[in-house]
Write a protein that holds these residues in place. Sequence first.
Motif: not given
Length: 468
Positions: A331-335, A343-350, A354-358
Amino acid sequence: MSSGGKGGGAKGGGGKKKEVKKETKLGMAYKKDDNFGEWYSEVVVNSEMIEYYDISGCYILRPWAMEIWELLKEFFDAEIKKLKLKPYYFPLFVTENVLQKEKDHIEGFAPEVAWVTKSGKSDLEAPIAIRPTTLWVKHSATILFRSREFLWQEGHTAFATKEEADEEVLQILELYRRIYEEFLAVPVSKGRKSEMEKFAGGLYTTSVEAFIPNTGRGIQGATSHCLGQNFAKMFDITYENEKGAREMIGVMVMTHGDDKGLVLPPRVAPIQVIVIPVPYKDADTTAIKGACESAVYTLNESGFRADLDTRENYSPGWKYSHWEMKGVPLRIEIGPKDLANKQVRIVRRDNGAKVDIPVANLVEEVKALLDEIQGNLLKTAKEKRDACIEVIHTWDEFTAALNNKRLILAPWCDEEEVEKDVKNRTKGDLGAAKTLCTPFDQPELPEGSVCFASGKPAKKWSFWGRSY
């Protein structure tokens, strides 16, 4: 460019902002460890894989399930074409005469065979059966549920010699292993079924066997049979093979799903990445939406299956739960903060990490994460499966391991009467134990080893347990 999430997504309109629903009922009513059966039923319905139908035992397979099935078919079809195999389509209906030619095989199916007796209001001259390996075989599993109607892959081939038939049996079995382990991230054991458990009327049956630690039950994932000449002689063929796979998606759901719903391996996820805008009060919603659309476009152009959920009548939190329920790997969250920091925040389902990446590294990071998730799901499932394997040597050890929901590896004399005796001695509310398969990868059998059940000289190691 994508503008609406699959599985219930709707396009986000411009102009007046819609009221956000405060939905709170996405959580699971049942927990996997507490009530596995109800949990499973809830997962496949709430994740929008199936829908109930008004005929008992039949289900509607929704796009989320069908897209997974299509991804598996795409791989398998390409592989069997490499073996120079050709597709056929046989009619749904079969006459009683033809059915009787396979009477040894059909005997177990007979109580479930459906017969068509009318055409409109007129009686048919002779009843026509619905082909039982295609439809209405109640005790065969679907890709999701044990039901009257199921999708499966089946192939038949004919050879001049048994050696050629034997070779292809193992080639196809290896393809099934690859589907389970490389696509569905489910560990399986390749082996040979006992005489009692083999395909009725066939020469021998090989299979890939999975195991569900939560219930302590094995499940036959796919089979590849050498039918020998029993069937072939009926139709003037020399040697014949049959292979079939049915339970694939259901095994995946059971293996990886958790108390939030499905967990899909990236290689079979219809949507690998879902992008969700997270606008706060007074945020530049237009700019956030534009960044989300750009991320989806970039990912799709790079070969990923990405989508955007712009539904305005649901809160971001509700959307998180919705896509978690459907098992989307990332899941990518952009606020506003992400927009400002490029950047975007990426959240793993497994694992929920959470990690923020450029934004500039989006494609590379998503690829690395999806590969890591695919590998991690198989690794975790294998660790759980292996922790359940128990090597035993005596009957007392066997019954204790069975009651502890173990996958039992035991020395066996390979006698049908002994297997029948084991079934009779373990009958109960949870079902009897049986052989699952004799694994091709055989541990060393020490000289003088005896069968755990009979005390006779042991000939092989076999997996035993309860099964679906």
